[in-house]
Design a protein around this motif. Structure first.
Motif, PDB file in Angstrom:
ATOM      1  N   ASN A  49       0.829  -1.213   0.000  1.00  0.00           N
ATOM      2  CA  ASN A  49       0.000   0.000   0.000  1.00  0.00           C
ATOM      3  C   ASN A  49       0.860   1.258   0.000  1.00  0.00           C
ATOM      4  O   ASN A  49       0.414   2.322   0.393  1.00  0.00           O
ATOM      5  CB  ASN A  49      -0.952   0.006   1.197  1.00  0.00           C
ATOM      6  N   ASP A  50       2.122   1.134  -0.463  1.00  0.00           N
ATOM      7  CA  ASP A  50       3.036   2.271  -0.428  1.00  0.00           C
ATOM      8  C   ASP A  50       4.101   2.095  -1.517  1.00  0.00           C
ATOM      9  O   ASP A  50       4.101   1.084  -2.232  1.00  0.00           O
ATOM     10  CB  ASP A  50       3.707   2.327   0.952  1.00  0.00           C
ATOM     11  N   ASP A  76       7.273   4.207  -7.183  1.00  0.00           N
ATOM     12  CA  ASP A  76       6.072   4.848  -6.655  1.00  0.00           C
ATOM     13  C   ASP A  76       4.889   4.441  -7.533  1.00  0.00           C
ATOM     14  O   ASP A  76       4.911   4.692  -8.749  1.00  0.00           O
ATOM     15  CB  ASP A  76       6.225   6.368  -6.640  1.00  0.00           C
ATOM     16  N   ASN A 115      -4.131   2.230  -8.218  1.00  0.00           N
ATOM     17  CA  ASN A 115      -4.351   0.910  -7.630  1.00  0.00           C
ATOM     18  C   ASN A 115      -4.359  -0.154  -8.722  1.00  0.00           C
ATOM     19  O   ASN A 115      -4.906   0.060  -9.802  1.00  0.00           O
ATOM     20  CB  ASN A 115      -5.674   0.885  -6.866  1.00  0.00           C
ATOM     21  N   PHE A 145      -0.640  -2.984  -6.072  1.00  0.00           N
ATOM     22  CA  PHE A 145      -0.729  -1.809  -5.218  1.00  0.00           C
ATOM     23  C   PHE A 145      -2.179  -1.648  -4.785  1.00  0.00           C
ATOM     24  O   PHE A 145      -3.087  -1.549  -5.601  1.00  0.00           O
ATOM     25  CB  PHE A 145      -0.265  -0.554  -5.955  1.00  0.00           C
ATOM     26  N   GLY A 181      -3.892   0.901  -2.439  1.00  0.00           N
ATOM     27  CA  GLY A 181      -3.753   2.108  -1.638  1.00  0.00           C
ATOM     28  C   GLY A 181      -5.035   2.581  -0.989  1.00  0.00           C
ATOM     29  O   GLY A 181      -5.039   3.610  -0.324  1.00  0.00           O
TER      30      GLY A 181
END
Length: 186
Positions: A60-61, A104, A108, A138, A140
């Protein structure tokens, strides 16, 4: 052999270090020349391989990707990595066989990282083989809570409420840590 300078091609040797090698030249009449002693040499025709590793999946990062090669390489840059749904930055040379960078997430969903052929070269100038794809999901968004009870509506006594948290992406039930009664408003 003919008189003058000649080239000797060693084309059946496997990878390795060779020392104490000699060459004997014989002409077409069977005359043997002086034995030639070769200086020690190394044969390296093997392409370096690379393994990409990253964060536990899902995340989640942002996360760090590490590329670990089977041997030392040069010429690798951040732009050699191919990403979908992620932005690469902070390229770090740990040593000649290990490199890392930050990813990064953009939105999602799945993030993939690849390293293609010919991105890096070992010290014998052999290009790398392509990596296996690194894929990370991911997630988030916060889990979606659902409140349920078996109590009749309306009721005038205390009752139990069950809170179930589901992942937005898969719909699977998620475990939650650090949840207290103070996190709820009645």
């Amino acid at each position: 052999a003919i008189s003058g300078n000649n080239t000797i091609t060693l084309d059946t040797l496997i990878d390795g270090v060779y020392s104490s090698c000699t060459v004997t030249v014989v002409d077409s009449y069977g005359n043997t020349g002086n034995i030639i002693t070769l200086s020690p040499f190394t044969i390296d025709a093997t392409n370096p391989t690379v393994i990409l590793t990253g964060t536990p999946n899902p995340t989640n990062d942002f996360f760090i990707v590490t590329g670990t090669f089977s041997e030392g390489v040069t010429w690798l840059t951040l732009s050699d990595f191919v990403l979908t749904n992620g932005i690469a930055s902070l390229f770090t040379v740990v040593n000649s066989w290990e490199y890392s960078f930050r990813v990064d997430p953009i939105i999602n969903g799945p993030i993939t990282v690849d390293l293609t052929w010919w991105a890096a070269f070992d010290f014998a100038n052999n290009p790398n083989s392509p990596s296996s794809q690194l894929s990370v999901i991911f997630d988030g968004l916060t889990p979606v809570p659902t409140l349920t009870t078996t109590a009749p509506n309306p009721t005038n006594t205390s009752f139990v409420v069950v809170v179930t948290f589901r992942d937005w992406l898969s719909g699977s039930i998620e475990s939650i840590t650090w949840l207290t009664i103070w996190d709820f408003t009645v």
